[in-house]
Design a protein around this motif. Structure first.
Motif, PDB file in Angstrom:
ATOM      1  N   GLU A  60       0.635  -1.275   0.107  1.00 10.82           N
ATOM      2  CA  GLU A  60      -0.075  -0.008   0.138  1.00 10.82           C
ATOM      3  C   GLU A  60       0.915   1.403   0.199  1.00 10.82           C
ATOM      4  N   LYS A  61       0.430   2.128  -0.825  1.00 14.88           N
ATOM      5  CA  LYS A  61       1.199   3.450  -0.917  1.00 14.88           C
ATOM      6  C   LYS A  61       0.265   4.606  -0.240  1.00 14.88           C
ATOM      7  N   PHE A  62       1.159   5.290   0.912  1.00 15.36           N
ATOM      8  CA  PHE A  62       0.479   6.240   1.619  1.00 15.36           C
ATOM      9  C   PHE A  62      -0.017   7.528   0.690  1.00 15.36           C
ATOM     10  N   VAL A  63      -1.237   7.713   0.875  1.00 17.44           N
ATOM     11  CA  VAL A  63      -1.801   8.860   0.264  1.00 17.44           C
ATOM     12  C   VAL A  63      -1.228  10.171   0.758  1.00 17.44           C
ATOM     13  N   PRO A  64      -0.689  11.015  -0.093  1.00 18.15           N
ATOM     14  CA  PRO A  64      -0.009  12.013   0.423  1.00 18.15           C
ATOM     15  C   PRO A  64      -0.801  13.228   1.472  1.00 18.15           C
ATOM     16  N   ILE A  65       0.034  13.355   2.556  1.00 19.75           N
ATOM     17  CA  ILE A  65      -0.976  14.266   3.247  1.00 19.75           C
ATOM     18  C   ILE A  65      -0.788  15.794   2.816  1.00 19.75           C
ATOM     19  N   VAL A  66      -2.043  16.304   2.855  1.00 19.93           N
ATOM     20  CA  VAL A  66      -2.548  17.613   2.657  1.00 19.93           C
ATOM     21  C   VAL A  66      -3.076  18.276   3.948  1.00 19.93           C
ATOM     22  N   LEU A  67      -2.561  19.206   4.455  1.00 22.00           N
ATOM     23  CA  LEU A  67      -3.204  19.674   5.596  1.00 22.00           C
ATOM     24  C   LEU A  67      -4.297  20.852   5.164  1.00 22.00           C
ATOM     25  N   PRO A  68      -5.396  20.763   5.768  1.00 20.17           N
ATOM     26  CA  PRO A  68      -6.225  21.843   5.505  1.00 20.17           C
ATOM     27  C   PRO A  68      -5.666  23.308   6.014  1.00 20.17           C
ATOM     28  N   THR A  69      -6.034  24.356   5.093  1.00 17.59           N
ATOM     29  CA  THR A  69      -5.556  25.646   5.193  1.00 17.59           C
ATOM     30  C   THR A  69      -6.551  26.471   6.403  1.00 17.59           C
ATOM     31  N   GLU A  70      -5.936  27.457   7.082  1.00 16.30           N
ATOM     32  CA  GLU A  70      -6.931  27.952   7.912  1.00 16.30           C
ATOM     33  C   GLU A  70      -7.924  28.894   7.182  1.00 16.30           C
ATOM     34  N   ALA A  71      -7.717  29.318   5.971  1.00 15.30           N
ATOM     35  CA  ALA A  71      -8.712  30.047   5.395  1.00 15.30           C
ATOM     36  C   ALA A  71      -9.706  29.178   4.830  1.00 15.30           C
ATOM     37  N   SER A  72      -9.338  28.191   4.229  1.00 16.41           N
ATOM     38  CA  SER A  72     -10.337  27.047   3.762  1.00 16.41           C
ATOM     39  C   SER A  72     -11.221  26.579   5.027  1.00 16.41           C
ATOM     40  N   ILE A  73     -10.665  26.226   6.082  1.00 11.94           N
ATOM     41  CA  ILE A  73     -11.460  25.936   7.313  1.00 11.94           C
ATOM     42  C   ILE A  73     -12.468  26.861   7.562  1.00 11.94           C
ATOM     43  N   ALA A  74     -12.002  28.310   7.832  1.00  6.84           N
ATOM     44  CA  ALA A  74     -12.802  29.308   8.068  1.00  6.84           C
ATOM     45  C   ALA A  74     -14.195  29.375   7.161  1.00  6.84           C
ATOM     46  N   ILE A  75     -13.725  29.380   5.728  1.00  4.39           N
ATOM     47  CA  ILE A  75     -14.895  29.347   4.728  1.00  4.39           C
ATOM     48  C   ILE A  75     -15.966  28.003   5.129  1.00  4.39           C
ATOM     49  N   MET A  76     -15.245  26.988   5.137  1.00  6.38           N
ATOM     50  CA  MET A  76     -15.909  25.620   5.257  1.00  6.38           C
ATOM     51  C   MET A  76     -16.803  25.713   6.488  1.00  6.38           C
ATOM     52  N   THR A  83     -20.254  23.301  -2.192  1.00  4.39           N
ATOM     53  CA  THR A  83     -20.981  24.437  -1.988  1.00  4.39           C
ATOM     54  C   THR A  83     -19.959  25.684  -1.522  1.00  4.39           C
ATOM     55  N   ALA A  84     -19.234  25.260  -0.670  1.00  3.62           N
ATOM     56  CA  ALA A  84     -17.850  26.238  -0.132  1.00  3.62           C
ATOM     57  C   ALA A  84     -17.082  26.634  -1.125  1.00  3.62           C
ATOM     58  N   ALA A  85     -16.850  25.629  -2.097  1.00  9.71           N
ATOM     59  CA  ALA A  85     -15.864  25.906  -3.154  1.00  9.71           C
ATOM     60  C   ALA A  85     -16.650  26.965  -4.362  1.00  9.71           C
ATOM     61  N   ARG A  86     -17.857  26.868  -4.471  1.00  9.23           N
ATOM     62  CA  ARG A  86     -18.396  27.788  -5.392  1.00  9.23           C
ATOM     63  C   ARG A  86     -18.649  29.050  -4.617  1.00  9.23           C
ATOM     64  N   TRP A  87     -18.960  29.041  -3.368  1.00  7.22           N
ATOM     65  CA  TRP A  87     -19.145  30.346  -2.744  1.00  7.22           C
ATOM     66  C   TRP A  87     -17.807  31.242  -2.802  1.00  7.22           C
ATOM     67  N   ALA A  88     -16.693  30.497  -2.636  1.00 10.95           N
ATOM     68  CA  ALA A  88     -15.589  31.064  -2.626  1.00 10.95           C
ATOM     69  C   ALA A  88     -15.119  31.655  -3.856  1.00 10.95           C
ATOM     70  N   ALA A  89     -15.540  31.088  -5.068  1.00 10.92           N
ATOM     71  CA  ALA A  89     -15.127  31.286  -6.362  1.00 10.92           C
ATOM     72  C   ALA A  89     -15.814  32.482  -6.895  1.00 10.92           C
ATOM     73  N   GLN A  90     -17.158  32.894  -6.444  1.00 13.18           N
ATOM     74  CA  GLN A  90     -17.831  33.826  -6.592  1.00 13.18           C
ATOM     75  C   GLN A  90     -17.204  35.204  -6.022  1.00 13.18           C
TER      76      GLN A  90
END
Length: 366
Positions: free
Chosen positions: A169-185, A281-288
């Protein structure tokens, strides 16, 4: 195929080729038998022919038991094979239980390399991890080796399969949530689901561990929770002040045990699917609004817990391994990549930095 063809290949008169596969042809008690030996190797075909003919002769002429069933073989294996440890035996039994759907109605000589490959494919389609599949095949191979030792089959069919192709098994690369994305979500998701996200950021729990958390698992006096995690391993984790606050703001459903629930105290299901919808929904809101947003999963908060645990010097990498419930320290060491050299050095120390830890776990009234 005529005798000339058999002479050309140097084969027994009881073997012949059909589309490159060896077949058996023999008579017992005046009855002719023709069947595939499922191999392209003449040497293997000769061994299988001998075993198959003896099986037929035993059954037809001497009225003794015919082919050995898989279930009988497992019983014999259990009674006669020595295992290195009880843990190994239990692991094998667990794998064999998973394989019953394919094998319970089979005789051992019917278990072919093709069947084994089909089992591997089916387990993969079912979302089973490669490491688990390899353990299943190891258990199956142990039983089939016993069958070969008893003379019920000519050879272990798994030996013809390259299990290394069931890649590690190969580990899926770790991607940390950003504070900006956390706030939007946090503004685009239901409050109870977001509490689950924040609780995992504080405790490092897996999704299933969060959705099944019971009030009886919480020790308020000791400020800990006890979790039965992956592989039924039990671990006790400390609760931060914020984690306690999150628990306290969850309404209790009378007569139901769960901390996080829906409806009439029922478990929250389909979290991943629902999270995906909220992320869209969050991605659409941020893109607008021309705002940057990077989608993340509930598991991303578990990653964030691990990195913050080490950055805050709440404990060593070995402490973190215990809190995360990792079976191998190599899994936990992946988080060192997110630290500075100084932080990584401190994380490898076996001594936690108590001042920072005490501050992190201080009560809200302090």
């Amino acid at each position: 195929m005529g005798d000339a063809d058999q002479q050309e290949y140097g084969m027994s008169k009881n073997l012949y080729l059909r589309n490159g596969i060896f077949w058996a042809r023999f008579k017992v008690g005046g009855v002719e038998y023709r069947e595939s030996l499922r191999t392209r190797s003449e040497k293997v075909a000769e061994r299988r022919l001998k075993i198959r003919r003896e099986e037929v002769e035993d059954k037809a002429l001497f009225k003794i038991a015919g082919p050995t069933s898989w279930q009988s073989a497992v019983v014999s294996w259990n009674e006669n094979v020595s295992f290195g440890s009880e843990r190994t035996f239990n692991r094998y039994v667990s794998s064999l239980i998973q394989l019953r759907a394919w094998l319970d109605d089979k005789n051992v000589h019917e278990i072919t390399p093709e069947m084994v490959r089909d089992i591997i494919k089916a387990r993969r389609r079912g979302g089973v991890k490669n490491a688990t599949i390899r353990r299943d095949m190891t258990a199956l191979s142990s039983v089939l080796n016993h069958c070969a030792d008893e003379g019920w089959i000519g050879e272990n069919p798994i030996e013809s399969i390259n299990l290394r192709r069931v890649a590690a098994e190969k580990f899926v690369p770790i991607v940390l949530p950003t504070e900006a994305s956390i706030a939007i979500m946090s503004r685009r998701i239901t409050s109870r689901m977001w509490d689950m996200f924040e609780f995992t950021r504080e405790t490092g729990l897996r999704l299933e561990e969060t959705t099944t958390l019971r009030h009886t698992s919480i020790d308020r006096a000791g400020r800990t929770i006890t979790i039965k995690g992956k592989g039924s391993k039990v671990r006790t984790l400390p609760l931060t002040a914020k984690a306690v606050t999150i628990i306290d703001r969850q309404p209790r459903y009378i007569g139901k045990p769960l901390v996080f629930w829906r409806g009439e105290g029922e478990p929250i299901k389909d979290v991943s699917t629902r999270t995906t919808r909220y992320m869209v929904t969050a991605a659409r809101w941020a893109a607008q609004r021309n705002m940057e947003f990077e989608p993340f999963s509930h598991h991303g908060m578990r990653h964030l817990f691990a990195v913050e645990y080490l950055r805050d010097r709440r404990g060593s990498i070995y402490d973190l391994q215990g809190e995360m419930g990792h079976g191998s320290i190599s899994t936990t060491e992946r988080y060192l990549a997110f630290l500075t050299p100084e932080q990584a050095k401190a994380a490898k120390s076996s001594v936690a930095q108590k001042p920072a830890r005490e501050q992190r776990f201080a009560s809200d009234d302090a």
